[in-house]
Write a protein that holds these residues in place. Structure first.
Motif, PDB file in Angstrom:
ATOM      1  N   ARG A  52      52.303  66.124  80.260  1.00 45.43           N
ATOM      2  CA  ARG A  52      52.451  64.715  79.853  1.00 45.43           C
ATOM      3  C   ARG A  52      51.144  63.966  80.063  1.00 45.43           C
ATOM      4  O   ARG A  52      50.758  63.134  79.240  1.00 45.43           O
ATOM      5  N   LYS A 151      51.847  57.350  79.532  1.00 51.25           N
ATOM      6  CA  LYS A 151      51.938  56.825  80.902  1.00 51.25           C
ATOM      7  C   LYS A 151      50.582  56.237  81.280  1.00 51.25           C
ATOM      8  O   LYS A 151      49.759  56.870  81.943  1.00 51.25           O
ATOM      9  N   TYR A 155      50.728  48.651  83.751  1.00 52.98           N
ATOM     10  CA  TYR A 155      52.099  48.514  84.279  1.00 52.98           C
ATOM     11  C   TYR A 155      52.454  47.059  84.563  1.00 52.98           C
ATOM     12  O   TYR A 155      53.381  46.789  85.315  1.00 52.98           O
ATOM     13  N   ASN A 158      56.034  45.946  84.016  1.00 50.68           N
ATOM     14  CA  ASN A 158      56.918  46.592  84.992  1.00 50.68           C
ATOM     15  C   ASN A 158      56.779  45.901  86.354  1.00 50.68           C
ATOM     16  O   ASN A 158      57.755  45.708  87.074  1.00 50.68           O
ATOM     17  N   GLU A 184      64.917  50.739  80.394  1.00 50.12           N
ATOM     18  CA  GLU A 184      64.795  51.494  81.656  1.00 50.12           C
ATOM     19  C   GLU A 184      64.565  50.517  82.800  1.00 50.12           C
ATOM     20  O   GLU A 184      64.505  49.303  82.583  1.00 50.12           O
ATOM     21  N   SER A 186      62.136  49.436  86.379  1.00 53.71           N
ATOM     22  CA  SER A 186      60.694  49.173  86.477  1.00 53.71           C
ATOM     23  C   SER A 186      59.878  50.463  86.555  1.00 53.71           C
ATOM     24  O   SER A 186      58.761  50.515  86.048  1.00 53.71           O
ATOM     25  N   ALA A 187      60.428  51.501  87.181  1.00 55.63           N
ATOM     26  CA  ALA A 187      59.706  52.781  87.231  1.00 55.63           C
ATOM     27  C   ALA A 187      60.703  53.939  87.266  1.00 55.63           C
ATOM     28  O   ALA A 187      60.520  54.912  87.995  1.00 55.63           O
ATOM     29  N   ALA A 188      61.770  53.816  86.492  1.00 57.65           N
ATOM     30  CA  ALA A 188      62.800  54.865  86.480  1.00 57.65           C
ATOM     31  C   ALA A 188      63.623  54.759  85.201  1.00 57.65           C
ATOM     32  O   ALA A 188      63.742  53.675  84.615  1.00 57.65           O
ATOM     33  N   ASN A 189      64.165  55.868  84.775  1.00 54.74           N
ATOM     34  CA  ASN A 189      65.082  55.881  83.624  1.00 54.74           C
ATOM     35  C   ASN A 189      66.511  55.590  84.097  1.00 54.74           C
ATOM     36  O   ASN A 189      66.791  55.639  85.284  1.00 54.74           O
ATOM     37  N   LEU A 208      59.845  55.592  78.742  1.00 54.18           N
ATOM     38  CA  LEU A 208      59.037  56.755  79.114  1.00 54.18           C
ATOM     39  C   LEU A 208      59.959  57.972  79.053  1.00 54.18           C
ATOM     40  O   LEU A 208      61.109  57.896  79.491  1.00 54.18           O
ATOM     41  N   GLY A 210      61.043  60.418  80.772  1.00 52.91           N
ATOM     42  CA  GLY A 210      60.986  60.818  82.180  1.00 52.91           C
ATOM     43  C   GLY A 210      61.233  62.310  82.344  1.00 52.91           C
ATOM     44  O   GLY A 210      62.107  62.880  81.691  1.00 52.91           O
ATOM     45  N   ILE A 211      60.479  62.900  83.228  1.00 54.01           N
ATOM     46  CA  ILE A 211      60.645  64.333  83.507  1.00 54.01           C
ATOM     47  C   ILE A 211      61.934  64.535  84.319  1.00 54.01           C
ATOM     48  O   ILE A 211      62.651  65.512  84.126  1.00 54.01           O
ATOM     49  N   THR A 212      62.258  63.575  85.168  1.00 59.13           N
ATOM     50  CA  THR A 212      63.525  63.648  85.894  1.00 59.13           C
ATOM     51  C   THR A 212      64.684  63.446  84.914  1.00 59.13           C
ATOM     52  O   THR A 212      65.727  64.101  85.026  1.00 59.13           O
ATOM     53  N   GLY A 247      63.834  59.142  88.632  1.00 62.51           N
ATOM     54  CA  GLY A 247      62.379  59.148  88.585  1.00 62.51           C
ATOM     55  C   GLY A 247      61.853  60.181  89.568  1.00 62.51           C
ATOM     56  O   GLY A 247      62.562  60.546  90.511  1.00 62.51           O
ATOM     57  N   SER A 248      60.647  60.623  89.357  1.00 60.87           N
ATOM     58  CA  SER A 248      60.081  61.648  90.246  1.00 60.87           C
ATOM     59  C   SER A 248      60.010  61.130  91.675  1.00 60.87           C
ATOM     60  O   SER A 248      60.373  61.839  92.612  1.00 60.87           O
TER      61      SER A 248
HETATM   62  N1  PMP Z   1      60.002  54.977  83.426  1.00 61.99           N
HETATM   63  C1  PMP Z   1      58.891  54.439  83.958  1.00 61.99           C
HETATM   64  C2  PMP Z   1      58.365  53.182  83.403  1.00 61.99           C
HETATM   65  C3  PMP Z   1      58.248  55.081  85.034  1.00 61.99           C
HETATM   66  O1  PMP Z   1      57.145  54.555  85.565  1.00 61.99           O
HETATM   67  C4  PMP Z   1      58.797  56.275  85.557  1.00 61.99           C
HETATM   68  C5  PMP Z   1      58.148  56.957  86.732  1.00 61.99           C
HETATM   69  N2  PMP Z   1      57.162  57.849  86.323  1.00 61.99           N
HETATM   70  C6  PMP Z   1      59.956  56.794  84.954  1.00 61.99           C
HETATM   71  C7  PMP Z   1      60.521  56.121  83.891  1.00 61.99           C
HETATM   72  C8  PMP Z   1      60.534  58.102  85.414  1.00 61.99           C
HETATM   73  O2  PMP Z   1      59.739  59.157  84.965  1.00 61.99           O
HETATM   74  P1  PMP Z   1      59.650  60.552  85.713  1.00 61.99           P
HETATM   75  O3  PMP Z   1      61.044  61.059  85.865  1.00 61.99           O
HETATM   76  O4  PMP Z   1      58.837  61.398  84.818  1.00 61.99           O
HETATM   77  O5  PMP Z   1      59.014  60.296  87.031  1.00 61.99           O
END
Ligand code: PMP
Length: 287
Positions: A52, A151, A155, A158, A184, A186-189, A208, A210-212, A247-248
């Motif tokens: 990614r 990515k 931000y 967010n 989504e 702020s930093a997670a799906n 995003l 998300g890998i998770t 999120g990761s």
């Molecule tokens: N959406 C946003 C905006 C993010 O910053 C993140 C964290 N990387 C995620 C989703 C989750 O993504 P991932 O599972 O790849 O960490």
């Protein structure tokens, strides 16, 4: 204990690691990054994160000076130097130092650095009661403004969303897209469960990838659940049986309520099933 980072090919103490004030990552947020977790010295989904990162950089015509193999080795080297078994890795690639103007043509050497830090384990209370979310007044960056799949270091909306959550005494904020659909956090799906089906906004909602998120979709299917990626409104979230964020860094966080509307179950059975499966996967107990 001395903390080390990796900067442009060298392992050095964090206190000695410097990038220029003329770096366009600093001046303009011109760069890309990844955040990953390390479990028992193994970086979870490292190959997916590096892919990614490479795709994000390519989309911004940011020439990465290191190969995937170099960066894999760099992460391993840093984990071994710091010695911590578990933690969080942040990998950043900036456009590098240039003139003050935003034209990237004068930036000749991207800066690449990797940080490896311990994680605060302060999630216990939220894991039990479920996160309290609000919707942010700021919208998720629309696809025709800046592709959300990239990515980038940009931000700001967010961060503004997170500030609104903080000011409201909430744990996090949901960003809607321009059509008013759920995108989504702020930093997670985001996922919800309705009538036994696992639902999550599609990529076209402007999120995003998300890998998770990908991992959870796969785990859910392996566990016999039906998964659908479909547009979702706040009404759908308010009336969900359960919901959670992924999120990761965040891993899986149950959603207790959104804008004062409690979900039917704050910590529901599907969440519990998936969180257990996710932990088994991150610990390498299942493939
Ligand atoms: N959406 C946003 C905006 C993010 O910053 C993140 C964290 N990387 C995620 C989703 C989750 O993504 P991932 O599972 O790849 O960490």
């Amino acid at each position: 204990m001395q903390e080390y980072c990796w900067l442009n090919g060298e392992i050095i103490p964090v206190g000695e690691a410097k990038v220029s004030v003329l770096d366009h990552g600093v001046l303009y947020g011109d760069g890309v990054f990844e955040g990953m977790r390390v479990y028992n010295r193994r970086t979870f989904k490292l190959a997916e994160h590096l892919k990614r990162l490479q795709q994000s950089a390519h989309a911004l015509q940011l020439e990465m000076p290191y190969s995937i193999a170099d960066l894999t080795q760099a992460c391993e080297q840093l984990i071994n130097t710091n010695g911590m078994h578990d933690g969080y890795i942040r990998l950043v690639v900036t456009r590098g130092e240039g003139f003050l103007g935003l034209d990237p043509r004068n930036c000749n050497q991207p800066n690449v650095f990797i940080l490896y830090r311990g994680l605060k384990m302060g999630h216990d209370e939220i894991q039990q009661r479920g996160a309290r979310l609000i919707t942010a007044s700021v919208r998720r960056t629309p696809m025709d403004v800046l592709e959300p799949k990239i990515k980038t270091l940009n931000y700001l909306n967010n961060i503004l969303a997170k500030m609104e959550a903080n000011q409201a005494g909430a744990d996090d904020a949901i960003l809607l897209n321009h059509a008013g659909q759920v995108a989504e956090a702020s930093a997670a799906n985001l996922f919800i469960v309705k009538n036994g089906i696992l639902l999550t906004p599609p990529l076209e909602a402007g999120i995003l990838q998300g890998i998770t998120r990908d991992t959870i979709i796969e785990l859910a299917q392996q566990n016999g659940l039906t998964v659908a990626e479909q547009p979702m409104s706040l009404y759908d979230v308010y009336n969900a049986d359960e919901g959670f964020l992924t999120g990761s860094g965040a891993e899986l966080i149950p959603i207790g309520e959104v804008n004062g509307r409690k979900l039917k179950q704050a910590v529901g059975p599907v969440f519990q099933q998936l969180v257990q499966a996710y932990h088994r996967l991150t610990r390498g107990e299942i493939e």
